[in-house]
Design an enzyme around this catalytic site. Sequence first.
Site, PDB file in Angstrom:
ATOM      1  N   HIS A  47       0.113   2.724   1.864  1.00 37.27           N
ATOM      2  CA  HIS A  47       0.987   2.938   3.011  1.00 37.27           C
ATOM      3  C   HIS A  47       0.338   2.471   4.312  1.00 37.27           C
ATOM      4  CE1 HIS A  47       4.533   4.724   4.808  1.00 37.27           C
ATOM      5  NE2 HIS A  47       3.788   5.383   5.667  1.00 37.27           N
ATOM      6  N   TYR A  50      -1.826  -1.732   3.078  1.00 38.69           N
ATOM      7  CA  TYR A  50      -1.092  -2.804   2.398  1.00 38.69           C
ATOM      8  C   TYR A  50      -1.996  -3.613   1.469  1.00 38.69           C
ATOM      9  CZ  TYR A  50       2.667  -2.005   5.841  1.00 38.69           C
ATOM     10  OH  TYR A  50       3.660  -1.441   6.591  1.00 38.69           O
ATOM     11  N   SER A  93      10.136   2.986   6.746  1.00 40.68           N
ATOM     12  CA  SER A  93      10.716   3.807   5.679  1.00 40.68           C
ATOM     13  C   SER A  93      10.178   5.232   5.745  1.00 40.68           C
ATOM     14  CB  SER A  93      10.378   3.207   4.312  1.00 40.68           C
ATOM     15  OG  SER A  93       8.979   3.217   4.093  1.00 40.68           O
ATOM     16  N   HIS A  94      10.992   6.161   5.291  1.00 41.32           N
ATOM     17  CA  HIS A  94      10.570   7.549   5.103  1.00 41.32           C
ATOM     18  C   HIS A  94      11.183   8.042   3.802  1.00 41.32           C
ATOM     19  CE1 HIS A  94       8.724  10.828   7.817  1.00 41.32           C
ATOM     20  NE2 HIS A  94       7.883   9.819   7.701  1.00 41.32           N
ATOM     21  N   HIS A  96       9.809   8.868   0.482  1.00 39.78           N
ATOM     22  CA  HIS A  96       9.307  10.010  -0.276  1.00 39.78           C
ATOM     23  C   HIS A  96       9.545  11.339   0.449  1.00 39.78           C
ATOM     24  CE1 HIS A  96       7.767   7.066  -2.928  1.00 39.78           C
ATOM     25  NE2 HIS A  96       6.806   7.794  -3.477  1.00 39.78           N
ATOM     26  N   ASP A 116       7.146   3.926  17.897  1.00 38.71           N
ATOM     27  CA  ASP A 116       6.596   2.567  17.821  1.00 38.71           C
ATOM     28  C   ASP A 116       7.184   1.668  18.898  1.00 38.71           C
ATOM     29  OD1 ASP A 116       4.855   2.952  15.722  1.00 38.71           O
ATOM     30  OD2 ASP A 116       6.316   2.429  14.184  1.00 38.71           O
ATOM     31  N   SER A 312       1.366  15.699  12.005  1.00 37.35           N
ATOM     32  CA  SER A 312       2.282  16.382  12.919  1.00 37.35           C
ATOM     33  C   SER A 312       2.934  15.362  13.835  1.00 37.35           C
ATOM     34  CB  SER A 312       1.529  17.428  13.749  1.00 37.35           C
ATOM     35  OG  SER A 312       1.071  18.486  12.928  1.00 37.35           O
ATOM     36  N   GLN A 313       4.180  15.613  14.171  1.00 30.41           N
ATOM     37  CA  GLN A 313       4.974  14.620  14.885  1.00 30.41           C
ATOM     38  C   GLN A 313       4.822  14.705  16.404  1.00 30.41           C
ATOM     39  OE1 GLN A 313       7.267  12.250  12.999  1.00 30.41           O
ATOM     40  NE2 GLN A 313       5.470  12.895  11.856  1.00 30.41           N
ATOM     41  N   ASN A 493      11.306  -6.348   8.550  1.00 26.77           N
ATOM     42  CA  ASN A 493      11.700  -6.078   7.165  1.00 26.77           C
ATOM     43  C   ASN A 493      11.127  -4.774   6.658  1.00 26.77           C
ATOM     44  OD1 ASN A 493       9.002  -6.610   5.871  1.00 26.77           O
ATOM     45  ND2 ASN A 493       9.374  -8.653   6.704  1.00 26.77           N
ATOM     46  N   SER A 533       7.013  -0.468   1.265  1.00 25.06           N
ATOM     47  CA  SER A 533       7.110   0.836   0.618  1.00 25.06           C
ATOM     48  C   SER A 533       7.114   0.626  -0.890  1.00 25.06           C
ATOM     49  CB  SER A 533       8.382   1.567   1.060  1.00 25.06           C
ATOM     50  OG  SER A 533       8.516   2.800   0.373  1.00 25.06           O
TER      51      SER A 533
END
Length: 709
Positions: A47, A50, A93-94, A96, A116, A312-313, A493, A533
């Site tokens: 993740h 890469y 992507s999120h 999982h 981002d 944590s966000q 992408n 992902s």
Amino acid sequence: MAEPTVDIKLALEMGLLEEEYNLVCEKIGRTPTFTELGIVSVMWSEHCCYKNSIEYLKKLPKDGKKILSKAGEENAGVIDIGEGLAVSFKIESHNHPSAIDPYAGSATGVGGCLRDIFTMGAKPIATLNSLRFGDVSDEHVKYLVREAFKGMADYGNEMGIPCMGGEIYFEQEYMGNPLINAMSIGVCEHKHLMSASAKGVGNDVVYVGRKTGRDGIHGSSFASKEFDENTKAEEISVPKGDAKAEKDLLEASLEAIKKGLVVGIQDMGAAGLTCTSSEMSAKAGTGIEIDVSLVPLVEPDMSAYEIMLSESQERMLMIVEPKNLEVIKEIFASRDLCVVRLGKVTDDEKLRVFFHGELKAELPSEFLVLGGGAPVYHRETAEPKYLTQARTYTPDNFPVPSDFCKILEDLVRRPNIASKRALYEQFKGDIAIKSGGDAGLIKIEDTKKGLAASVDCNGRYCYLDAYEGTKGAVAEAARNVACTGASPVAITNNLNFGNPYKPEVYYTFVQAINGMKDACIAFDTPVTGGNVSFYNENPKGAIFPTPVIGMVGLIDDINKAVTIGFKKEGDLIYLLGDNCSEIGGSEYQMLIEQKPAGIPPSVDLEKEKKLQQTILDLIDKQIVNSAHDCSDGGLAVAICECCFPNNIGCEIDLPFKYRPDFELFGETHGRIIVSIDPSQKESFVTVCKVHNQSFLPLGKTVGNHIKVN
């Protein structure tokens, strides 16, 4: 609490390979500490680094006249749109986390992608999404859809950022492993563009945002392995977002950036503080020294290991000149956000982590990151065995329908084609100056310019032929943007695949990259960045290969933009492009046979480029009243979609060359339905001849019925 003994067993439990653990020991000349092993394990997860994809990603075209930030250089891609303005965009992507907690997973997916954007110095103006779920009749799938949309809508609405479009597919292959891909777009002035770089030895390293908790620890590692029957929700701590805090963080960050107070800035996303500190210092060729005992905590007994790996966000790391620290503190504290100096930028190219004065980690920054010391692998490939059968499939025995109207009715009711309005109505805000186009369209403030964006991919096509399927995804995304009147400029992408250690999965990944490369070169739409992902599998197998393309285009005068709906009775209807003779992988073929088979539509890149230039010329000269590309469900469904918005019908006389059902319901690329005022017929024909573009007269618009002869 005593830390566990570091050995190969612990390294394997953290997701490292034996050779990777040995490489770490060799590089630093000793056994790593517990915190160091945790840092390496997340930074060397698929993740973050890469490691199974970077060598192929390097093949994608990254240069272009409008590119201001190349792929991999910054948090998000940036393109020049003139007048001193730039657009930043990114897709992430999120998957999982959303399978475990669809509300929190999708919400934080949106939040992370937005961060981002504004860490680039850009103000977010819109989001999009590309979503995949399993069988829509399944109760758990209904729950996933409901909660995922609520999470995305609640977060975006609280932020005041509208959703300008998206796509949703329902296929059995996504059961147990939904795909939640979120795209964000922002605008800024060139002079305010930022970099995720720890420049300036002696500068302060500053933590801003919410407090740090135990949520999301090893989240990047979780995203780098398959689901199995032992994966339990209670074992995974999915981070919980706070959109109100993010809005405050956005406003404070942009204020600090516009005042020239920030040297560098990066979101604490995957791998949290570990990722930001190591990547920012590696990018600048400097080092970072921090004391994580200073980090504001949700739970006071957290260890250095937990603090470094927490996801944590709504947190950022900033590089600030010491003279500006107090002003930075005022800006963030005034919005009730944490703001703490953790340490400084050093000149030794190392990440050094202290905890209450004790050295917990000392690692070379470059050694940890993508393009530096992180491992790079070339996995084995093998053509999937099912392709042999798929290629020998022939539609010769495909039944000729006795009731074409029934087929059309069944198609427009299929979950992949039916309207998703009820879901998207949860999003608030003015999404565009003109809604209802093939791509989302939004006005750039204080200009006449408009920005169009589309997300596209057909997983069935990529399952049957990953090369052609990915070419088709790029072509459709570009075509959708062009159908509004905007010129395609660049892509991002999100490459969703199964386990890269499985040769058949990796084969499809490699083929997808090759298809994307060829299409992007043909359309002059370089890749500004993106996301890979892998490990999207469940006990029943891998998802369809799903390389989602996010395309951005620019229209100089948004008042010229067109939408898909027929505008008035008496207009002439034309098809730009040719007749269709194929049904491989189509919704029609799935309707009858319930399993994708055959050869999917291929893209003639030269013809596709010519088609896009033709429609752009027609729209710029204001010759067409509407434009809509043919995709899922084929020509017949596309015609219906042109009729629905304004309740205007049509009478069609299609000059059939092949089987009527294939022509009506097949999904050949490179076709656009347009409507024009009869007075524009000569001008329309002239433009088509200039571009050597084939076209077919279809009929005219009428009352409120649809008739096809």
